[in-house]
Design a protein around this motif. Structure first.
Motif, mmCIF file in Angstrom:
data_model
loop_
_atom_site.group_PDB
_atom_site.id
_atom_site.type_symbol
_atom_site.label_atom_id
_atom_site.label_comp_id
_atom_site.label_asym_id
_atom_site.label_seq_id
_atom_site.Cartn_x
_atom_site.Cartn_y
_atom_site.Cartn_z
ATOM 1 N N THR A 98 0.846 -1.197 0.000
ATOM 2 C CA THR A 98 0.000 0.000 0.000
ATOM 3 C C THR A 98 0.877 1.242 0.000
ATOM 4 O O THR A 98 1.778 1.371 0.816
ATOM 5 C CB THR A 98 -0.931 0.020 1.228
ATOM 6 O OG1 THR A 98 -1.804 -1.111 1.159
ATOM 7 C CG2 THR A 98 -1.753 1.301 1.282
ATOM 8 N N ARG A 99 0.602 2.159 -0.920
ATOM 9 C CA ARG A 99 1.324 3.429 -0.986
ATOM 10 C C ARG A 99 0.430 4.605 -0.615
ATOM 11 O O ARG A 99 0.906 5.648 -0.195
ATOM 12 C CB ARG A 99 1.916 3.620 -2.380
ATOM 13 C CG ARG A 99 2.979 2.566 -2.696
ATOM 14 C CD ARG A 99 3.584 2.738 -4.053
ATOM 15 N NE ARG A 99 4.357 3.978 -4.108
ATOM 16 C CZ ARG A 99 4.678 4.593 -5.239
ATOM 17 N NH1 ARG A 99 4.297 4.099 -6.396
ATOM 18 N NH2 ARG A 99 5.374 5.704 -5.217
ATOM 19 N N SER A 100 -0.879 4.441 -0.815
ATOM 20 C CA SER A 100 -1.818 5.510 -0.466
ATOM 21 C C SER A 100 -3.207 4.918 -0.254
ATOM 22 O O SER A 100 -3.471 3.778 -0.628
ATOM 23 C CB SER A 100 -1.861 6.585 -1.554
ATOM 24 O OG SER A 100 -2.420 6.072 -2.748
ATOM 25 N N ALA A 153 0.351 6.190 2.879
ATOM 26 C CA ALA A 153 0.222 4.935 3.619
ATOM 27 C C ALA A 153 0.630 5.091 5.079
ATOM 28 O O ALA A 153 0.169 4.327 5.932
ATOM 29 C CB ALA A 153 1.040 3.841 2.952
ATOM 30 N N SER A 154 1.456 6.090 5.379
ATOM 31 C CA SER A 154 1.881 6.322 6.767
ATOM 32 C C SER A 154 0.771 6.929 7.622
ATOM 33 O O SER A 154 0.858 6.929 8.846
ATOM 34 C CB SER A 154 3.106 7.245 6.795
ATOM 35 O OG SER A 154 2.784 8.498 6.194
ATOM 36 N N ASP A 170 -1.857 1.127 -4.761
ATOM 37 C CA ASP A 170 -0.424 1.096 -5.035
ATOM 38 C C ASP A 170 0.060 2.410 -5.661
ATOM 39 O O ASP A 170 1.185 2.515 -6.119
ATOM 40 C CB ASP A 170 -0.061 -0.087 -5.931
ATOM 41 C CG ASP A 170 -0.685 -0.021 -7.318
ATOM 42 O OD1 ASP A 170 -1.357 0.987 -7.665
ATOM 43 O OD2 ASP A 170 -0.532 -1.001 -8.081
ATOM 44 N N LEU A 171 -0.814 3.428 -5.645
ATOM 45 C CA LEU A 171 -0.482 4.722 -6.247
ATOM 46 C C LEU A 171 0.294 5.618 -5.288
ATOM 47 O O LEU A 171 0.019 5.632 -4.083
ATOM 48 C CB LEU A 171 -1.759 5.465 -6.660
ATOM 49 C CG LEU A 171 -2.555 4.869 -7.803
ATOM 50 C CD1 LEU A 171 -3.881 5.606 -7.968
ATOM 51 C CD2 LEU A 171 -1.746 4.930 -9.096
ATOM 52 N N PRO A 185 -6.170 -0.873 -6.767
ATOM 53 C CA PRO A 185 -6.474 -1.244 -5.382
ATOM 54 C C PRO A 185 -5.659 -2.434 -4.897
ATOM 55 O O PRO A 185 -5.433 -3.396 -5.633
ATOM 56 C CB PRO A 185 -7.956 -1.587 -5.400
ATOM 57 C CG PRO A 185 -8.502 -0.898 -6.591
ATOM 58 C CD PRO A 185 -7.379 -0.922 -7.604
ATOM 59 N N LYS A 186 -5.223 -2.354 -3.654
ATOM 60 C CA LYS A 186 -4.567 -3.466 -2.969
ATOM 61 C C LYS A 186 -5.569 -4.161 -2.050
ATOM 62 O O LYS A 186 -5.341 -5.276 -1.625
ATOM 63 C CB LYS A 186 -3.383 -2.960 -2.139
ATOM 64 C CG LYS A 186 -2.320 -2.208 -2.910
ATOM 65 C CD LYS A 186 -1.587 -3.059 -3.904
ATOM 66 C CE LYS A 186 -0.662 -4.022 -3.215
ATOM 67 N NZ LYS A 186 0.035 -4.936 -4.106
#
Length: 186
Positions: A72-74, A100-101, A150-151, A173-174
């Motif tokens: 996951t990036r966002s 993602a943080s 994953d964007l 989407p993840k």
């Protein structure tokens, strides 16, 4: 609840499986503001003083994301009322580009612009949370859908609508999870 409401609730429960995902350690969302399937507090309702159905303060709920999918990036968050303004429904919040943080939002944090998310355009043409202004009668269902992607958080342009975000997320989407709140004018 109408037959349509039950069908919608059952479909969403099957799709998201929040309780089961949480128990199994999967991607899930929780809120200290309301429990899944229960009534949103009045402070979460809209505050447009020119509309007698807006009986609240438009304070966005608190959210905590648990166990985001690997890679996951966002995140994106879409709040939608399928019973509002038939036949199209009402989009109360379109937020994306959430790094993602960022795995939690405090109450009221989505009610104002922030560097933690990109505000899209909801039905009311606002880029932040707008609470329900449910007319008297049966409660409406407010679906908060969280999508792990994953964007890169800066991949999508500002000011996108719900439909534009959904289209832009195609293939990215993840995983997804959700929580449903209800509200009725009292």
């Amino acid at each position: 609840m109408s037959r349509r409401g039950w069908i919608l609730a059952a479909a969403l429960a099957a799709l998201f499986g929040t309780h089961e995902a949480f128990a199994a350690g999967g991607f899930a969302v929780t809120s200290s503001t309301f429990k899944d399937g229960e009534r949103l507090p009045q402070k979460a309702a809209g505050n447009n003083k020119s509309n007698p159905n807006c009986v609240g303060e438009s304070v966005s709920p608190q959210f905590t994301l648990l166990n985001p999918p690997e890679g996951t990036r966002s995140f994106a968050l879409l709040m939608f009322d399928p019973e509002g303004r038939p036949p199209g429904g009402v989009s109360h919040l379109v937020a994306y580009g959430i790094p993602a943080s960022v795995t939690s939002f405090a109450e009221g944090e989505l009610s104002r612009p922030s560097d933690k998310f990109i505000g899209g355009i909801g039905t009311a043409k606002l880029s932040v949370y707008t609470g329900p202004c449910t007319p008297p009668g049966a409660p409406h269902h407010y679906i908060f859908t969280w999508i792990a992607t994953d964007l890169d958080p800066k991949a999508l342009k500002q000011g996108m609508t719900r439909d534009e975000v959904i289209k832009a997320l195609d293939g990215h989407p993840k995983g997804a999870t959700g929580i449903i709140g209800t509200f009725s004018h009292s």
